[in-house]
Write an enzyme that holds these catalytic residues in place. Structure first.
Site, short mmCIF file in Angstrom:
data_model
loop_
_atom_site.label_atom_id
_atom_site.label_comp_id
_atom_site.label_asym_id
_atom_site.label_seq_id
_atom_site.Cartn_x
_atom_site.Cartn_y
_atom_site.Cartn_z
N CYS A 53 0.71 -1.09 0.00
CA CYS A 53 0.03 -0.11 -0.17
C CYS A 53 0.94 1.26 -0.04
O CYS A 53 1.40 1.76 0.88
CB CYS A 53 -0.89 0.11 1.21
SG CYS A 53 -1.99 1.47 1.36
N CYS B 7 -0.50 4.13 2.16
CA CYS B 7 -0.36 3.92 3.51
C CYS B 7 1.31 4.08 3.83
O CYS B 7 1.47 5.11 4.89
CB CYS B 7 -0.67 2.69 3.95
SG CYS B 7 -2.24 1.80 3.26
N ASP B 8 2.11 3.80 2.98
CA ASP B 8 3.42 3.70 3.61
C ASP B 8 4.52 4.66 2.57
O ASP B 8 5.72 4.83 3.10
CB ASP B 8 4.12 2.56 3.23
CG ASP B 8 3.43 1.41 4.33
OD1 ASP B 8 2.61 1.91 5.32
OD2 ASP B 8 3.05 0.24 3.96
#
Ligand code: FAD
Ligand code: NAP
Length: 314
Positions: A136, A139-140
């Protein structure tokens, strides 16, 4: 909590399919109960811009899902934060047991549990998951400011992840096992024009390289699919974007399935092999897997459930 909640329409899943089933079910006066699962809003909550939701030139995935939830609630769908751990489809009402301990009974059931990211299955991928290996970018990606990263895959997700990562990373290497991308042409063009992106064609990831202390990724070992030539590339992040697998484990032994773990539905409907159980969205769809097609199937599932109940009452 160990309460029992009985509804005419029980919906499992809160992606575009589940929320649309909730909206249509509520407007059909079926007083739906919708159990959201561990990812309220579904897959679109882990992306950024959505550019192909009709009527919105551009909308953030998480915002779209907040709006879908609000739309669903407005017409009276009861939305519950729980995750279904087991289903009993052997008799009606169908019975779902939540991880909270609650029991949900449904005269009809719509399964809309969608799909989850697939992994390559390499031991080194497992070792560094959460320590530089991710599925992701939204997300990261932020953790890789100014660093070099790799993305594995050649579909829409891989290309979007790679483009998103160029906002942070100094360089993004997209590793794809063929010499042509599966992604939409418009995304391909954006990718190939981006000066921060290098595409490594005809290569697969053999191993994620890293160190133990502090635990982290230092590179990838890739192999040419034709020549078997191996080379190492220094990166600190690896984003695996090789597609998604249907989240059908709850019903794998309860319903007729299609190859690949997708739930079988009677063509042109959302009817599964158990009367009164309907399935919609990515869980049934190996081909299109879009928000709009999932929402369309969610609508169909609620209408199919309404007809099923009407025929029972007639
Ligand atoms: P999902 O969105 O997968 O939602 C599944 C739901 O089921 C989740 O809420 C989850 O919590 C719930 N659930 C699962 N198991 C359980 C359980 N046991 N109990 C209770 N609930 C459960 N499509 C587009 O059209 N345009 C895009 O731009 C786009 N971008 C994307 C970007 C990314 C990074 C990804 C991964 C996908 C993208 N897609 C896009 C595809 C789109 O997100 C999916 O097609 C769509 O979300 C599928 O909807 P769904 O309702 O079937 O399931
Ligand atoms: P996908 O379309 O199935 O693509 C997966 C990619 O990973 C393919 O390029 C595939 O290679 C590669 N791959 C699969 N297994 C691999 C392995 N073991 N090793 C190396 N590479 C591997 O999956 P996706 O990109 O996640 O997209 C899923 C669905 O969501 C699609 O329907 C997509 O259209 C949709 N989606 C849409 C948008 C959008 O509309 N903007 C954005 C994201 C996702 P091959 O090409 O060789 O098979």
């Amino acid at each position: 909590m160990s309460a029992t909640r009985h509804s005419k329409l029980l919906i499992v899943g809160s992606g575009p399919a589940g929320y649309t089933a909730g909206l249509y079910g509520a407007r059909a006066m079926l007083d739906p109960v919708l159990v959201q699962g561990i990812q309220p809003g579904g897959q679109l909550t882990i992306t950024t811009e959505v550019e192909n939701w009709p009527g919105d030139l551009e909308v953030q995935g998480p915002d779209l899902m907040v709006r879908m939830e609000a739309h669903c609630r407005k017409f009276g769908t009861e939305i519950i934060a729980d995750h279904i751990a087991a289903l009993d489809l052997s008799q009606r009402p169908f019975r779902a047991t939540g991880e909270s301990g609650a029991t949900y009974l449904g005269d009809t059931l719509v399964l809309a549990t969608g799909a989850q990211a697939r992994w390559l299955g390499l031991p080194s991928e497992e070792t560094y998951k959460g320590f530089g290996v991710s599925a992701c970018a939204t997300c990261d990606g932020f953790f890789f400011r100014g660093q070099e990263v790799a993305v594995i895959g050649g579909g829409n997700t891989a290309v979007e992840e790679a483009l998103f990562l160029t906002n942070f990373a100094g360089k993004v290497t997209l590793v794809h096992r063929r010499d042509a991308l599966r992604a939409e042409k418009i995304l391909q063009n954006r990718l190939l024009r981006n000066p921060k992106v290098e595409v490594l064609w005809n290569h697969v990831l053999d191993e994620v390289l890293g160190e133990a202390d502090p635990k982290g990724v230092t590179g990838i070992r890739v192999r040419h699919v034709a020549t078997d030539a191996v080379r190492d590339i220094a990166v600190t992040g690896v984003f695996v974007a090789i597609g998604h697998a249907p989240a059908s484990e709850l019903v794998a032994d309860l319903l007729k399935m299609q190859p690949g773990g997708y739930v079988w539905v009677e063509p042109g409907t959302t009817r599964t092999s158990v009367p009164g159980v309907f399935a919609a969205g990515d869980i049934v769809d190996p081909h299109y897997r879009q928000a709009v097609t999932s929402a369309g199937m969610g609508c169909m599932a609620a209408l199919d459930a309404e007809r099923f109940l009407a025929e029972k009452d007639a």
